[in-house]
Design an enzyme around this catalytic site. Structure first.
Site, PDB file in Angstrom:
ATOM      1  N   GLU A  34      21.528  60.678  34.440  1.00  0.00           N
ATOM      2  CA  GLU A  34      22.463  59.805  33.729  1.00  0.00           C
ATOM      3  C   GLU A  34      22.059  59.745  32.263  1.00  0.00           C
ATOM      4  O   GLU A  34      20.936  59.404  31.936  1.00  0.00           O
ATOM      5  CB  GLU A  34      22.460  58.402  34.331  1.00  0.00           C
ATOM      6  CG  GLU A  34      23.305  57.384  33.572  1.00  0.00           C
ATOM      7  CD  GLU A  34      24.753  57.832  33.381  1.00  0.00           C
ATOM      8  OE1 GLU A  34      25.181  57.947  32.206  1.00  0.00           O
ATOM      9  OE2 GLU A  34      25.433  58.075  34.392  1.00  0.00           O
ATOM     10  N   GLY A  39      26.177  52.989  36.457  1.00  0.00           N
ATOM     11  CA  GLY A  39      27.339  52.214  36.879  1.00  0.00           C
ATOM     12  C   GLY A  39      28.640  52.765  36.363  1.00  0.00           C
ATOM     13  O   GLY A  39      29.717  52.419  36.861  1.00  0.00           O
ATOM     14  N   GLY A  40      28.581  53.596  35.319  1.00  0.00           N
ATOM     15  CA  GLY A  40      29.783  54.228  34.793  1.00  0.00           C
ATOM     16  C   GLY A  40      30.760  53.261  34.156  1.00  0.00           C
ATOM     17  O   GLY A  40      30.414  52.126  33.792  1.00  0.00           O
ATOM     18  N   THR A  41      31.987  53.707  34.027  1.00  0.00           N
ATOM     19  CA  THR A  41      33.018  52.919  33.346  1.00  0.00           C
ATOM     20  C   THR A  41      33.262  51.583  34.031  1.00  0.00           C
ATOM     21  O   THR A  41      33.337  50.541  33.371  1.00  0.00           O
ATOM     22  CB  THR A  41      34.333  53.721  33.290  1.00  0.00           C
ATOM     23  OG1 THR A  41      34.127  54.906  32.516  1.00  0.00           O
ATOM     24  CG2 THR A  41      35.444  52.898  32.655  1.00  0.00           C
ATOM     25  N   CYS A  42      33.388  51.572  35.346  1.00  0.00           N
ATOM     26  CA  CYS A  42      33.754  50.350  36.063  1.00  0.00           C
ATOM     27  C   CYS A  42      32.800  49.204  35.745  1.00  0.00           C
ATOM     28  O   CYS A  42      33.214  48.115  35.369  1.00  0.00           O
ATOM     29  CB  CYS A  42      33.779  50.612  37.563  1.00  0.00           C
ATOM     30  SG  CYS A  42      34.137  49.127  38.539  1.00  0.00           S
ATOM     31  N   HIS A 440      50.583  30.989  57.501  1.00  0.00           N
ATOM     32  CA  HIS A 440      51.301  30.145  56.546  1.00  0.00           C
ATOM     33  C   HIS A 440      50.334  29.101  55.995  1.00  0.00           C
ATOM     34  O   HIS A 440      49.551  28.523  56.749  1.00  0.00           O
ATOM     35  CB  HIS A 440      52.483  29.434  57.217  1.00  0.00           C
ATOM     36  CG  HIS A 440      53.130  28.423  56.333  1.00  0.00           C
ATOM     37  ND1 HIS A 440      54.020  28.773  55.345  1.00  0.00           N
ATOM     38  CD2 HIS A 440      52.971  27.070  56.253  1.00  0.00           C
ATOM     39  CE1 HIS A 440      54.405  27.681  54.716  1.00  0.00           C
ATOM     40  NE2 HIS A 440      53.783  26.628  55.243  1.00  0.00           N
TER      41      HIS A 440
END
Length: 460
Positions: A34, A39-42, A440
Site C-alpha cells: 500500500e 482502507g482505500g477510498t471508502c 408495521h
C-alpha cells in the site's frame, strides 16, 4: 535479492485486506503493498467521511424543523471544525483498526511503498523486487479532472478536499450532477453555504428514470440548491469573488461565480503508473484493467479487483470481487461477475435506493413489463416521521413474473430496497413477496401494496 511469496496484493482497499485474510488462513505467504492509506477510498475519502458529514447535515436540518415536532430550540448554528473533527475521527478509527488487523496477521507482510511491475510475475517496491505466482490488483481510483477550458488556471476541489474542509464555503459551485456532487450539494446547503450544481446533461443523474431525476431535483431545489442543467460548454476563469464558471445553459445567467468549485465529474483508475505494460496486462481506453467474468486479466495468475477493473464503482462491489475470487480459488466454487445483482444508493435526504433495471431500460429491452408507483405520502412510517418526500417504483417482467428493478426514493429507502434485492437474488416471482407480512410501521410495509398495483406498460 528476490523475495518470494505465494501471493502479492497491490492495494489495501476494500478487496485487498479480506483477501489477504483468506489467503493467509489457507497457509499462504502474502505481501500486501500500500503506497498511501490503508482502507482505500471508502474509509479515507469516500463512504465513511461523507456519510458522517451527511449525518451532521441531517441533524442540522432536523434541528431547523424542530418546531414542527413540538420541540423548542434556540438559534441553530454550525460548528464546522467540530463537524470535520467528527468525520476525521470516524476515518482514523476505521483506518487504525484495519492497520492493526493487518499488522497482526500471521503470514502477511505489509509493505508501504509504490508497486510497479517489472515482469508478468514480479513487482518492485522502492527498489526491492518481489515475485509470486498469484498477483491481485486492488489499486482503486481517484477523482477525474475534466479537460474543460481554464480548469488548470483556477483552484478547485475534489471529494478528497471536500471531506477535509473545516469551513463552510460562501458559495459552492459543483460541476457534476450525479451521486458525489448531489450528496455534497445538499450537505453544504444544510451547513449554510449557497450551492449551485452545474450539469452538462439535460437532467440530474441522467442514467436514472426521468421521474426519479425530477423528484431528486425538486428535493434539492426546495432546500435552496440552484440547479443548472444543459450546461453545454463549461469553462473556468479567475474572479475577484473566487472562480467564474461559464455554464452556457439554455436558461439563466451565463456565468456563476463561486467562492469554491468542486469537480465531481467522475473517477479514473489508479493504473497509469504501475508498469502494467511490462507485465503485458491489457487495459481499456480509460485505463481500466480488462478482466473476464472471474476477474482474471489477460495474463495468467493476475487478477484485478475493485474500482480499477471498471466492473463496479462501489465498496460493496469491490468486496464482492474479493468474495468471488476467494470462493473460486479457495472453496472450489464457481462464482462469476455475471451472477452479481447490482444495488446502490444515493445518500441525499431522503435517500434513493436502487436495484436492477430502470423502467426505461426495461422498456427498451422490448419485453412486456409491469410497473407500479406509489408516493411516500402513502407510507405511515414516513408520515409519522414527517418525511413524506419521494416515491416507490417497481418494474417486473409480465411473462416471467420476476422483478426486474426497483427504486425507493424516500426515508429509509436505502434499507427498504434490500427486501426487493433479496427476492431478485433468490429469483422468486412477484407473488412470493406479495404475500410477505411486513412489520408495521415500516417503509417496507408498502411493498406488497406496491406489487398489487403492477400494471402493463407498452414496450418502446
Amino acid at each position: 535479492m528476490m523475495r518470494r511469496f505465494d501471493a502479492i496484493i497491490v492495494g489495501a482497499g476494500q478487496a485487498g485486506p479480506p483477501l489477504a485474510g483468506r489467503l493467509t488462513a489457507a497457509g499462504m505467504t502474502v505481501a500486501l503493498i500500500e503506497r498511501k492509506l490503508v482502507g482505500g477510498t471508502c474509509v479515507n475519502t469516500g463512504c465513511m467521511p461523507t456519510k458522517t458529514l451527511v449525518a451532521s447535515a441531517y441533524a442540522a436540518h432536523l434541528a431547523g424543523r424542530a418546531a414542527e415536532f413540538g420541540v423548542r430550540t434556540g438559534e441553530i448554528s454550525i460548528d464546522m471544525p467540530a463537524v470535520a473533527a467528527r468525520a476525521r475521527k470516524v476515518v482514523m478509527d476505521a483506518r487504525t483498526g484495519n492497520e492493526t488487523w493487518l499488522e497482526g496477521m500471521a503470514g502477511l507482510t505489509l509493505l508501504r511503498g509504490h508497486a510497479r511491475f517489472t515482469g508478468p510475475g514480479t513487482i518492485a517496491v522502492d527498489g526491492e523486487e518481489l515475485s509470486a505466482p498469484r498477483i491481485f490488483l486492488n489499486v482503486g481510483g481517484r477523482a477525474s479532472v475534466p479537460d474543460m477550458p481554464g480548469v488548470g488556471d483556477v483552484s478547485h476541489l475534489d471529494n478528497t478536499d471536500m471531506v477535509a474542509l473545516d469551513t463552510v464555503p460562501e458559495h459552492l459551485v459543483i460541476v457534476g450532477g450525479s451521486y458525489i456532487g448531489l450528496e455534497f450539494a445538499q450537505m453544504y446547503r444544510r451547513f449554510g453555504a449557497a450551492v449551485t450544481v452545474v450539469e452538462r446533461s439535460e437532467r440530474l443523474i441522467a442514467h436514472e428514470d426521468a421521474d426519479v431525476s425530477d423528484a431528486v431535483r425538486a428535493i434539492l431545489e426546495d432546500e435552496g440548491v440552484t440547479v443548472r442543467t444543459g450546461a453545454n460548454c463549461i469553462a473556468f476563469a479567475a474572479h475577484d469573488g473566487g472562480v467564474a464558471v461559464s455554464v452556457d445553459c439554455s436558461a439563466g445567467e451565463p456565468v456563476v461565480v463561486g467562492s469554491h468549485v468542486l469537480l465531481a465529474v467522475g473517477r479514473r483508475p489508479n493504473t497509469d503508473d504501475l508498469g502494467l505494460d511490462l507485465a503485458g496486462i491489457a487495459t481499456d481506453a480509460k485505463g481500466y484493467v480488462i478482466v473476464d467474468d472471474l476477474l482474471q486479466t489477460n495474463v495468467p495468475g493476475i487478477w484485478a479487483l475493485g474500482d480499477c477493473n471498471g466492473r463496479g464503482a462501489f465498496t460493496h462491489t469491490a468486496y464482492n470481487d474479493f468474495e468471488i475470487v476467494a470462493a473460486n480459488l479457495l472453496d472450489g466454487d464457481d462464482r462469476t461477475l455475471g451472477q452479481r445483482l447490482l444495488g446502490y444508493a444515493l445518500y441525499i435526504d431522503p435517500p434513493l435506493g436502487r436495484v436492477g433495471m430502470t423502467e426505461t431500460q426495461a422498456e427498451e429491452s422490448g419485453r412486456p413489463i409491469l410497473v407500479s408507483t406509489r408516493p411516500m405520502t402513502r407510507v405511515g412510517r414516513a408520515i409519522e416521521k414527517g418525511e413524506t418526500r419521494g416515491f416507490m417504483k417497481i418494474v417486473a417482467d409480465a411473462e416471467t413474473q420476476r422483478i426486474l428493478g426497483a427504486a425507493i426514493l424516500g426515508t429509509g429507502g436505502d434499507e427498504a430496497i434490500h427486501g426487493i434485492l433479496d427476492m431478485m437474488n433468490a429469483d422468486q416471482p412477484v407473488s412470493a413477496l406479495r404475500w410477505a407480512v411486513p412489520i408495521h410501521p415500516t417503509v417496507s410495509e408498502l411493498i406488497p401494496t406496491l406489487l398489487l398495483g403492477l400494471e402493463p406498460v407498452a414496450p418502446r
